[in-house]
Design an enzyme around this catalytic site. Structure first.
Site, mmCIF file in Angstrom:
data_model
loop_
_atom_site.group_PDB
_atom_site.id
_atom_site.type_symbol
_atom_site.label_atom_id
_atom_site.label_comp_id
_atom_site.label_asym_id
_atom_site.label_seq_id
_atom_site.Cartn_x
_atom_site.Cartn_y
_atom_site.Cartn_z
ATOM 1 N N TYR A 11 0.704 -1.268 -0.071
ATOM 2 C CA TYR A 11 0.083 -0.041 -0.061
ATOM 3 C C TYR A 11 0.925 1.252 -0.100
ATOM 4 C CZ TYR A 11 -3.302 3.544 2.160
ATOM 5 O OH TYR A 11 -3.974 4.520 2.529
ATOM 6 N N GLY A 36 2.071 -8.057 -1.120
ATOM 7 C CA GLY A 36 1.905 -6.980 -2.111
ATOM 8 C C GLY A 36 1.184 -7.418 -3.334
ATOM 9 N N ALA A 73 9.495 -3.205 3.186
ATOM 10 C CA ALA A 73 9.201 -4.447 3.383
ATOM 11 C C ALA A 73 8.989 -4.948 4.791
ATOM 12 C CB ALA A 73 10.055 -5.453 2.395
ATOM 13 N N TYR A 140 5.701 -6.669 17.118
ATOM 14 C CA TYR A 140 5.929 -5.668 15.956
ATOM 15 C C TYR A 140 6.744 -4.335 16.267
ATOM 16 C CZ TYR A 140 4.236 -2.514 12.658
ATOM 17 O OH TYR A 140 4.415 -1.213 11.813
ATOM 18 N N ARG A 218 -6.770 7.683 17.314
ATOM 19 C CA ARG A 218 -5.738 7.579 16.693
ATOM 20 C C ARG A 218 -5.765 8.722 15.587
ATOM 21 N NH1 ARG A 218 -4.849 4.137 19.469
ATOM 22 N NH2 ARG A 218 -4.607 1.926 19.160
HETATM 23 C C1 UD1 Z 1 -1.514 -0.565 13.938
HETATM 24 C C2 UD1 Z 1 -0.147 0.008 14.550
HETATM 25 C C3 UD1 Z 1 0.581 0.588 13.702
HETATM 26 C C4 UD1 Z 1 0.807 -0.088 12.633
HETATM 27 C C5 UD1 Z 1 -0.347 -0.450 11.857
HETATM 28 C C6 UD1 Z 1 -0.271 -1.096 10.609
HETATM 29 C C7 UD1 Z 1 -0.164 0.150 16.773
HETATM 30 C C8 UD1 Z 1 -0.420 0.997 18.262
HETATM 31 N N1 UD1 Z 1 -0.436 0.759 15.820
HETATM 32 O O1 UD1 Z 1 -2.374 0.524 13.872
HETATM 33 O O2 UD1 Z 1 1.815 0.821 14.128
HETATM 34 O O3 UD1 Z 1 1.748 0.425 11.352
HETATM 35 O O4 UD1 Z 1 -1.552 -1.145 12.571
HETATM 36 O O5 UD1 Z 1 -0.856 -2.327 10.621
HETATM 37 O O6 UD1 Z 1 0.317 -0.974 17.065
HETATM 38 N N2 UD1 Z 1 -10.440 -1.034 15.115
HETATM 39 C C9 UD1 Z 1 -11.824 -1.353 15.538
HETATM 40 N N3 UD1 Z 1 -12.377 -2.319 14.929
HETATM 41 C C10 UD1 Z 1 -11.767 -2.940 13.678
HETATM 42 C C11 UD1 Z 1 -10.298 -2.633 13.286
HETATM 43 C C12 UD1 Z 1 -10.112 -1.614 14.218
HETATM 44 O O7 UD1 Z 1 -12.453 -1.162 16.689
HETATM 45 O O8 UD1 Z 1 -12.473 -3.960 12.972
HETATM 46 C C13 UD1 Z 1 -9.882 0.057 16.222
HETATM 47 C C14 UD1 Z 1 -8.327 -0.498 16.653
HETATM 48 O O9 UD1 Z 1 -8.684 -1.117 17.920
HETATM 49 C C15 UD1 Z 1 -7.919 0.890 16.658
HETATM 50 C C16 UD1 Z 1 -8.281 1.611 15.709
HETATM 51 O O10 UD1 Z 1 -9.624 1.071 15.121
HETATM 52 O O11 UD1 Z 1 -8.257 1.276 18.056
HETATM 53 C C17 UD1 Z 1 -7.406 1.786 14.429
HETATM 54 O O12 UD1 Z 1 -6.965 0.267 14.191
HETATM 55 P P1 UD1 Z 1 -6.072 -0.035 12.813
HETATM 56 O O13 UD1 Z 1 -6.913 0.592 11.761
HETATM 57 O O14 UD1 Z 1 -6.036 -1.542 12.955
HETATM 58 O O15 UD1 Z 1 -4.685 0.665 13.132
HETATM 59 P P2 UD1 Z 1 -3.963 0.683 14.606
HETATM 60 O O16 UD1 Z 1 -4.129 -0.473 15.112
HETATM 61 O O17 UD1 Z 1 -4.090 1.851 15.196
#
Ligand code: UD1
Length: 325
Positions: A11, A36, A73, A140, A218
């Site tokens: 991405y 990818g 990567a 991670y 976030r």
């Molecule tokens: C995470 C990592 C980030 C990484 C990125 C790439 C952390 C703190 N962050 O971002 O470093 O580069 O992934 O994969 O580890 N959520 C829901 N429901 C869903 C999906 C997500 O409630 O179905 C919430 C999550 O709990 C989070 C927010 O939405 O609070 C964002 O989640 P997401 O988009 O997965 O990204 P991060 O986990 O913040």
């Protein structure tokens, strides 16, 4: 410049490869195509099907003579990293060990590396500056911190000009290139898949966090703005120095606010269900990007969450099943 983009079929890597081409650089994408997509490699880029764990191939490719490497990567799913820590360290740390050894063997001078906010863990203060304590709470995040540490030593030892960019949450699309993870785990693309009718509802992971509406906060940055930072980093990198920059908008949105915005953008109700907290999720992550603004003059052009989601929505509607296989 003549540039090797490792992970350039993913991405963020594909968007940066496209932006480098648009800026007049010569680009070769190097990707194993495990996560990818061949169709995400922008027109005009050369392509090498190779793995970052394959040192011999990396050296062979870099031997042609490149001005720099942009290294995207990596494995990046927090939950998966908890279950498979060694695989994360092998790919993320071991892969970068190979990148640095190959750069050293071939005299490649510049490196821009994809780091992450996950190196900070649960922060004491937000917005988070680069000087915040480094206390990752997932394998991670720990693997990316170990990699940043290695890059710092390698820059000093071998005179590499290195920059680590610590991404917060990235979304949106650029130049016909968008987000297609399989499985998808990220909030915005999942919300858009619900809006497209591909999923019945969206799970909200935790509603009891110490935030105003109980859901995680976030910092969402447009992939176009993130990409632009890579071009600035490449120009600014100095031999023997390792610079580190956080990249975000500096504004936090809760999971509920993101879903509400996605509802407005798509005109779809996007039903939700409550779900337990997800392991490894800090309550609030918001970037201070003061350092990159001050030192490199970076400025987000699309800071508005509605624009970020609208651009992602346009891409999702044009590619309802993602990239062709
Ligand atoms: C995470 C990592 C980030 C990484 C990125 C790439 C952390 C703190 N962050 O971002 O470093 O580069 O992934 O994969 O580890 N959520 C829901 N429901 C869903 C999906 C997500 O409630 O179905 C919430 C999550 O709990 C989070 C927010 O939405 O609070 C964002 O989640 P997401 O988009 O997965 O990204 P991060 O986990 O913040």
């Amino acid at each position: 410049m003549d540039l090797l983009v490792i992970g350039g079929a993913g991405y963020i890597g594909s968007v940066v490869a496209g932006q480098l081409l648009a800026a007049g650089h010569r680009v070769t994408v190097y990707d194993n195509l495990v996560n990818g997509h061949r169709a995400a490699v922008p027109d005009g880029a050369a392509f090498v099907h190779g793995d970052v764990l394959d040192l011999d191939t990396l050296i062979r490719v870099l031997r042609r003579g490149f001005d720099g490497v942009l290294h995207f990567a990596a494995l990046s799913l927090v939950g998966e990293s908890v279950a498979e820590p060694a695989r994360y360290f092998r790919t993320n740390v071991g892969g970068t060990v190979n990148v640095i050894e190959a750069m050293r063997a071939t005299g490649t001078p510049r490196l821009v590396f994809s780091s992450t906010a996950a190196v900070y863990g649960v922060p004491d203060e937000v917005p988070i500056p680069e000087t915040a304590p480094l206390r990752p709470i997932s394998p991670y995040g720990a693997s990316k911190l170990a990699t940043d540490t290695l890059i710092g030593y390698a820059a000093a030892a071998h005179g590499i000009a290195a920059v680590s960019l610590r991404y917060f949450n990235v979304a949106g699309a650029w130049g016909g290139l968008g987000e297609d993870h399989r499985p998808e785990t990220h909030l915005i693309p999942l919300a858009l898949q619900v809006a497209l009718g591909q999923r019945p509802h969206l799970a909200i992971f935790g509603s009891d966090y110490p935030t105003p509406d109980g859901t995680c906060i976030r910092d969402y940055l447009h992939v176009e703005d993130l990409g632009h930072a890579h071009l600035l980093a490449l120009e600014a990198a100095q031999p023997g120095q390792h610079r580190i920059y956080n990249l975000g908008n500096g504004a936090g949105f809760s999971v509920r606010e993101v879903i509400e915005t996605a509802r407005r953008v798509t005109g779809h109700p996007i039903p939700t269900v409550a779900a337990p907290r997800r392991a490894g999720d800090p309550p609030v992550l918001v970037a201070s990007s003061e350092r990159i603004r001050a030192e490199l003059g970076w400025e987000p052009r699309k800071p508005d969450l509605e624009t970020i989601i609208a651009d992602a929505w346009e891409w999702t509607r044009a590619h309802p099943h993602g990239y062709p296989e």
